[in-house]
Design an enzyme around this catalytic site. Sequence first.
Site, PDB file in Angstrom:
ATOM      1  N   SER A   1       0.814  -1.219   0.000  1.00  0.00           N
ATOM      2  CA  SER A   1       0.000   0.000   0.000  1.00  0.00           C
ATOM      3  C   SER A   1       0.849   1.271   0.000  1.00  0.00           C
ATOM      4  O   SER A   1       0.424   2.305  -0.510  1.00  0.00           O
ATOM      5  CB  SER A   1      -0.931  -0.002   1.220  1.00  0.00           C
ATOM      6  OG  SER A   1      -0.186  -0.102   2.419  1.00  0.00           O
TER       7      SER A   1
ATOM      8  N   ASP B   1      -2.532   7.221  10.268  1.00  0.00           N
ATOM      9  CA  ASP B   1      -2.555   5.869  10.847  1.00  0.00           C
ATOM     10  C   ASP B   1      -1.188   5.390  11.309  1.00  0.00           C
ATOM     11  O   ASP B   1      -1.037   4.264  11.777  1.00  0.00           O
ATOM     12  CB  ASP B   1      -3.151   4.871   9.852  1.00  0.00           C
ATOM     13  CG  ASP B   1      -2.364   4.803   8.548  1.00  0.00           C
ATOM     14  OD1 ASP B   1      -1.292   5.433   8.458  1.00  0.00           O
ATOM     15  OD2 ASP B   1      -2.823   4.118   7.612  1.00  0.00           O
TER      16      ASP B   1
ATOM     17  N   HIS C   1       0.982   5.002   6.749  1.00  0.00           N
ATOM     18  CA  HIS C   1       0.966   5.646   5.436  1.00  0.00           C
ATOM     19  C   HIS C   1       1.404   7.101   5.549  1.00  0.00           C
ATOM     20  O   HIS C   1       1.067   7.795   6.516  1.00  0.00           O
ATOM     21  CB  HIS C   1      -0.426   5.538   4.820  1.00  0.00           C
ATOM     22  CG  HIS C   1      -0.829   4.124   4.552  1.00  0.00           C
ATOM     23  ND1 HIS C   1      -1.662   3.419   5.399  1.00  0.00           N
ATOM     24  CD2 HIS C   1      -0.472   3.263   3.567  1.00  0.00           C
ATOM     25  CE1 HIS C   1      -1.833   2.189   4.932  1.00  0.00           C
ATOM     26  NE2 HIS C   1      -1.104   2.063   3.821  1.00  0.00           N
TER      27      HIS C   1
END
Length: 712
Positions: free
Chosen positions: A94, A272, A275
């Site tokens: 991600s 978070d 990221h």
Amino acid sequence: MAVLAYSLGKREINQHFTIKNAKLISLVVVILLLVLHTASRYYGGGDSCEWLLSRGRFLGENVWQPYGCMMHKYKSTEAKSCLAEKRVAFIGDSRIRQLFYSFIRIIDPERGDDGIKHEDIFFKDERSSVNVDFLWYPEANNSMKDRLMSWTLMSETSAKPDVVILGAATWSIKLHSGSSETLQQYKVNLTAIAVHLKKLADHGEVYWVLQDPVNEEVLSENRKMITNQQLELYNEAAADVLNSSKRNSRSRIKLLAASRQAALETITQSVDGLHLPASTKNVGSMILMNSLCNKLLRPIDGSCCQTVPPPNFLQKLSACFFLGSALVFLVLHVLGNNRHRRPVPPDVESLEERKPATAAVPFGPKVPVHALCRMGIIMAYFYLCDRADVFMKEQKFYTHSTFFIPLVYIFILGLFYSENSKETKLLNREQTDEWKGWMQLVILIYHISGASAFIPVYMHVRVLVAAYLFQTGYGHFSFFWLKGDFGLYRVCQVLFRLNFLVLVLCVVMDRPYQFYYFVPLVTFWFVIIYTTLAMWPQILQKKANSNGIWHFGVFAKLTGLLLFICFFAFSQGLFENIFSMWPISQLFELNGSIHEWWFRWKLDRFAVIHGMVFAFVYLVLQKRQVLSEGKGEALFSGKISHVLLFLSVVSFITYSIWAGSCKTKTECNEMHPYISVVQILSFILIRNIPGYARSIYSSFFAWFGKISLEVR
């Protein structure tokens, strides 16, 4: 006593701080910097691509500065031009997907994060045929290896990606709770993957993205095992494996570590903890774009990853010419052909050499050759700074302190070197030199500090540029009106004075003429002024004094020039068609377009005619003895002087308030051609109405004013 002490102190300082000493200090500083930068490159590695990918720092919010080189901020059109018909593949988890989105938004700023998580995402720009794919492989395992191997086995090179950007580790740590066995397996897998990465690197670019840090305090419970210590172990493993493959092969697998360094400063802004914030994502994508495109597009403000272009024929010829001049100078020196005038003691008050009272001894051959040698040294220094890769470079970043502190410093120096003027006429030579000098120093500080980013400063500097063009109109009109010298010698003399240094720079630096835009601008306006005044009927002051009707002839010429300017200003198509014709286009094009020339011309299109009108009105009033220009006398009568001074100060303050309220440069630039003259006239009146103000000038600023064209 205070005045006497000031005078004695000033003379004592000037005995030691002369122009000659200042030049000597500058030379020593340049030599020291040259040695320092050369040694730094030699011992620290001279590859600016490595610097770009590995090291840097934030100059300010969202402004990343790579170590030792400048990073260009790519626009959509530039990115499409660079990546046209290329295929770029992002492979990983991600965080690589974040980098993918940031990268494609350089190509298409309107693109959003609209892909499905944990799945492949594809992007294609139809017009430029750019393909950028994100492939979901969250672990460096056999699946990733198989994908890379499939590309290496393809017979068609068009199906292979031209650029591969990949990285993974967080999922391995998360799924296996950060076990040491997983780390060992990661090394084994990466060793196998490196074999295929080397093959892909043989015909393309391959980047391995090192893991960015996390903010452990805000990580969710199922991510608590992803610690910065674990990430550092995985980064060391990747660097060890991939650096080993790089040492044993001609191919280069590049490690992208700079984005990790940027994340160290911004990860606390992560929502978070895993990221990255937008500022860090954009740093990584722009670093990749610079690494891929700088060597192809060669942007002026992007020195990272650019190789030094080989000198062309004209550059080699100029180098031979200057070296030949140096050899001739040495020969003449050895032969003793070195007759000179006696050295003239410096004028410690004005920092200049006194003119000898007697006629100078005719120049021998050594004098012009010596001048050529000095010019050759200056050109060599310019080349080292601008076109070579010797000095490390840093991009501009504006702060109020970097602009205003040097500004205050030079104005203190300017006030310190105040002297009595030899004449007290309005805009006398000493005063115009002073005006040019301080304006030029402000403009230099403005460019060096990147102050164009601050709109109020940008607009005030635009007025200074308009003021220089105003002086161009004022000076040339005054000369032709008073002297009437329209001969070819005068034209060639002015054109040579304006263009000689720039033409030499064009040859030595391999730059187009329009690159040094101000000289083409003042040259163009000189030709326009000359044409306007030289065309029939030629009206001079003598002719106008004998018959006042000729003043209407001058007015008619100026009106015609104004209509000519307005016609071209509102006919951009015609303007571009005229200046795009060969051979005129060779003088005014920049990067194959005359847009820059159109912008510069239009922005200050009325400044020159304002200067011409002012010169005409002033010289007529002076001839009719309307003005009081005696020493210590106010320019006008008491009431008029007070009213004009009050209006001038109000105009200054009003303009500054307006400039500070502008939202965009485009909005400000639309108004600038019409209102800049108010600021210029206000300054002239404030500087000249009080008699005591006309009676003094700054020799410090005047010295720079005499070389204002060279400084620009």
